[in-house]
Scaffold this motif. Structure first.
Motif, PDB file in Angstrom:
ATOM      1  N   ASP A   3       0.863  -1.206   0.107  1.00  0.00           N
ATOM      2  CA  ASP A   3      -0.118  -0.087   0.053  1.00  0.00           C
ATOM      3  C   ASP A   3       0.896   1.458  -0.040  1.00  0.00           C
ATOM      4  O   ASP A   3       0.533   2.500  -0.592  1.00  0.00           O
ATOM      5  CB  ASP A   3      -0.801   0.035   1.129  1.00  0.00           C
ATOM      6  CG  ASP A   3      -2.192  -0.960   1.023  1.00  0.00           C
ATOM      7  OD1 ASP A   3      -2.191  -1.482  -0.096  1.00  0.00           O
ATOM      8  OD2 ASP A   3      -2.637  -1.522   2.196  1.00  0.00           O
ATOM      9  N   VAL A   4       2.005   1.390   0.938  1.00  0.00           N
ATOM     10  CA  VAL A   4       2.934   2.221   0.648  1.00  0.00           C
ATOM     11  C   VAL A   4       3.524   2.695  -0.718  1.00  0.00           C
ATOM     12  O   VAL A   4       3.556   3.831  -1.144  1.00  0.00           O
ATOM     13  CB  VAL A   4       4.008   2.019   1.718  1.00  0.00           C
ATOM     14  CG1 VAL A   4       5.008   3.229   1.694  1.00  0.00           C
ATOM     15  CG2 VAL A   4       3.549   2.123   3.103  1.00  0.00           C
ATOM     16  N   VAL A   5       3.860   1.563  -1.483  1.00  0.00           N
ATOM     17  CA  VAL A   5       4.415   1.646  -2.588  1.00  0.00           C
ATOM     18  C   VAL A   5       3.362   2.228  -3.552  1.00  0.00           C
ATOM     19  O   VAL A   5       3.704   2.944  -4.474  1.00  0.00           O
ATOM     20  CB  VAL A   5       5.043   0.261  -3.065  1.00  0.00           C
ATOM     21  CG1 VAL A   5       5.319   0.184  -4.632  1.00  0.00           C
ATOM     22  CG2 VAL A   5       6.183  -0.288  -2.285  1.00  0.00           C
ATOM     23  N   VAL A   6       2.119   1.729  -3.507  1.00  0.00           N
ATOM     24  CA  VAL A   6       1.084   2.291  -4.569  1.00  0.00           C
ATOM     25  C   VAL A   6       0.757   3.609  -3.986  1.00  0.00           C
ATOM     26  O   VAL A   6       0.553   4.464  -5.098  1.00  0.00           O
ATOM     27  CB  VAL A   6      -0.333   1.312  -4.159  1.00  0.00           C
ATOM     28  CG1 VAL A   6      -1.372   1.886  -4.952  1.00  0.00           C
ATOM     29  CG2 VAL A   6       0.007  -0.148  -4.664  1.00  0.00           C
ATOM     30  N   ALA A  10       1.051   6.580  -6.926  1.00  0.00           N
ATOM     31  CA  ALA A  10       0.011   7.355  -7.215  1.00  0.00           C
ATOM     32  C   ALA A  10       0.531   9.029  -7.102  1.00  0.00           C
ATOM     33  O   ALA A  10      -0.075   9.846  -7.787  1.00  0.00           O
ATOM     34  CB  ALA A  10      -1.114   7.276  -6.286  1.00  0.00           C
ATOM     35  N   GLY A  11       1.420   9.092  -6.064  1.00  0.00           N
ATOM     36  CA  GLY A  11       2.119  10.430  -5.992  1.00  0.00           C
ATOM     37  C   GLY A  11       2.687  10.937  -7.327  1.00  0.00           C
ATOM     38  O   GLY A  11       2.685  12.059  -7.602  1.00  0.00           O
ATOM     39  N   VAL A  12       3.524   9.892  -7.507  1.00  0.00           N
ATOM     40  CA  VAL A  12       4.345  10.299  -8.921  1.00  0.00           C
ATOM     41  C   VAL A  12       3.419  10.595 -10.125  1.00  0.00           C
ATOM     42  O   VAL A  12       3.767  11.390 -10.687  1.00  0.00           O
ATOM     43  CB  VAL A  12       5.385   8.847  -9.279  1.00  0.00           C
ATOM     44  CG1 VAL A  12       5.970   9.136 -10.350  1.00  0.00           C
ATOM     45  CG2 VAL A  12       6.145   8.656  -7.957  1.00  0.00           C
ATOM     46  N   ALA A  13       2.349   9.800 -10.109  1.00  0.00           N
ATOM     47  CA  ALA A  13       1.428  10.011 -11.389  1.00  0.00           C
ATOM     48  C   ALA A  13       0.843  11.293 -11.044  1.00  0.00           C
ATOM     49  O   ALA A  13       0.599  11.999 -12.010  1.00  0.00           O
ATOM     50  CB  ALA A  13       0.352   8.925 -11.289  1.00  0.00           C
ATOM     51  N   PHE A 164      -8.513   5.487  -0.579  1.00  0.00           N
ATOM     52  CA  PHE A 164      -9.556   4.993  -1.359  1.00  0.00           C
ATOM     53  C   PHE A 164      -8.992   3.882  -1.934  1.00  0.00           C
ATOM     54  O   PHE A 164      -7.664   3.559  -2.156  1.00  0.00           O
ATOM     55  CB  PHE A 164      -9.713   5.921  -2.609  1.00  0.00           C
ATOM     56  CG  PHE A 164      -8.543   6.217  -3.490  1.00  0.00           C
ATOM     57  CD1 PHE A 164      -8.310   5.536  -4.528  1.00  0.00           C
ATOM     58  CD2 PHE A 164      -7.915   7.518  -2.952  1.00  0.00           C
ATOM     59  CE1 PHE A 164      -7.078   5.971  -5.316  1.00  0.00           C
ATOM     60  CE2 PHE A 164      -6.698   7.921  -3.889  1.00  0.00           C
ATOM     61  CZ  PHE A 164      -6.402   7.199  -5.133  1.00  0.00           C
ATOM     62  N   ALA A 165      -9.790   2.551  -2.172  1.00  0.00           N
ATOM     63  CA  ALA A 165      -9.313   1.387  -2.701  1.00  0.00           C
ATOM     64  C   ALA A 165      -9.226   1.271  -4.061  1.00  0.00           C
ATOM     65  O   ALA A 165      -9.888   2.012  -4.978  1.00  0.00           O
ATOM     66  CB  ALA A 165     -10.487   0.302  -2.204  1.00  0.00           C
ATOM     67  N   VAL A 174      -4.854   3.508  -1.622  1.00  0.00           N
ATOM     68  CA  VAL A 174      -3.900   4.619  -1.642  1.00  0.00           C
ATOM     69  C   VAL A 174      -4.356   5.607  -0.413  1.00  0.00           C
ATOM     70  O   VAL A 174      -5.273   6.049  -0.259  1.00  0.00           O
ATOM     71  CB  VAL A 174      -4.126   5.713  -2.784  1.00  0.00           C
ATOM     72  CG1 VAL A 174      -3.528   6.739  -3.038  1.00  0.00           C
ATOM     73  CG2 VAL A 174      -3.649   4.496  -4.199  1.00  0.00           C
ATOM     74  N   SER A 175      -3.196   6.144   0.173  1.00  0.00           N
ATOM     75  CA  SER A 175      -3.284   7.000   1.430  1.00  0.00           C
ATOM     76  C   SER A 175      -3.070   8.506   0.826  1.00  0.00           C
ATOM     77  O   SER A 175      -1.863   8.901   0.690  1.00  0.00           O
ATOM     78  CB  SER A 175      -2.290   6.805   2.622  1.00  0.00           C
ATOM     79  OG  SER A 175      -2.618   5.339   3.083  1.00  0.00           O
ATOM     80  N   THR A 176      -4.344   9.361   0.724  1.00  0.00           N
ATOM     81  CA  THR A 176      -3.832  10.629   0.371  1.00  0.00           C
ATOM     82  C   THR A 176      -3.832  11.634   1.621  1.00  0.00           C
ATOM     83  O   THR A 176      -4.067  10.965   2.794  1.00  0.00           O
ATOM     84  CB  THR A 176      -5.403  11.221  -0.114  1.00  0.00           C
ATOM     85  OG1 THR A 176      -6.548  10.960   0.543  1.00  0.00           O
ATOM     86  CG2 THR A 176      -5.439  10.469  -1.394  1.00  0.00           C
ATOM     87  N   GLY A 177      -3.234  12.662   1.534  1.00  0.00           N
ATOM     88  CA  GLY A 177      -2.759  13.212   2.448  1.00  0.00           C
ATOM     89  C   GLY A 177      -1.551  12.985   3.341  1.00  0.00           C
ATOM     90  O   GLY A 177      -1.382  13.503   4.317  1.00  0.00           O
TER      91      GLY A 177
END
Length: 238
Positions: A3-6, A10-13, A164-165, A174-177
């Motif tokens: 989940d951390v990697v994802v 997601a941040g990179v994207a 969000f899953a 993905v953990s936002t914030g």
């Protein structure tokens, strides 16, 4: 762990979604890269990235929302940003003409006789020559309404704490914030501002006509963006 990697990816994207699309920022990076080399292009990218760091802080403080809530601020940004882009477009065209247009009217005879014309026209200013790319990109990014609007849309999702899953990835979340996605976001921008100038310089060394085309095209992009911004500013006034 996954989940951390994802979240980081997601941040990179998200960072690439802001940095990669064609526009005035990439026009300045392209101009600096083909005229002055990778270092100047990268510094211009750092200017835009520094502006995003400012927007990041302002978004955390809630200041960026003023642009959305106060129409007069939108008009001022579109108008000032448009004028700045036209000014930078003129400077870009002038720099490109000095670097690549000096021998355009001399014909083959002069370049053949001196042995210097072709080299001068294709090489442009040497790597490391003093450049204002960082300041240009930084100031332009700070007055770019579209960049601010990104922070009011996608940027909100970046900063808003939550998860969000991703069902299509087996339910990974993905953990936002979170610090992870923020670090990934700026890593995505850093990836673009280092890779984009490198690609331009590499192609420019292999194709003589590439650098002049990119330089003049950068001026055109800045001019069109400036006119578009001014049109929106007058539309607000109307």
């Amino acid at each position: 762990m996954f989940d951390v990697v994802v979240s980081a990816l997601a941040g990179v994207a998200l960072g690439l979604s802001l940095a990669a699309p064609p526009g005035p920022m990439n026009a300045i990076i392209a101009e600096e890269s083909v005229l002055r080399g990778w270092g100047s292009g990268f510094r211009a990218g750092l200017g835009a990235m520094s502006a995003d760091a400012c927007f990041f802080v302002l978004a955390l403080l809630g200041v960026v929302t003023v642009v959305r809530d106060v129409p007069v601020v939108q008009r001022a940004l579109f108008g000032f940003g448009g004028l700045l882009m036209l000014y930078f477009a003129y400077g870009t065209a002038t720099d490109a003409n000095e670097a690549f247009g000096g021998d355009a009217g001399n014909g083959a005879d002069d370049s053949t006789a001196s042995g210097e014309g072709i080299e001068t026209a294709t090489d442009g200013p040497p790597e490391g020559e003093d450049s204002k790319g960082f300041r240009k990109a930084f100031v332009l990014a700070l007055t770019n309404p579209y960049q601010i609007l990104w922070w009011l849309t996608a940027g909100v999702g970046l900063l808003d704490p939550g998860t969000f899953a991703l069902d299509w990835l087996g339910g990974l979340t993905v953990s936002t914030g979170s610090p992870v996605i923020v670090v990934g976001f700026f890593a995505g921008i850093a990836l673009w501002i280092s890779g984009f100038p490198a690609a331009l310089v590499t192609v420019g060394r292999r194709v003589d006509a590439f650098a002049p085309v990119v330089a003049y095209l950068s001026a055109v992009v800045l001019a069109l963006a400036g006119l578009s911004f001014l049109s929106k500013a007058t539309g607000f006034l109307a």
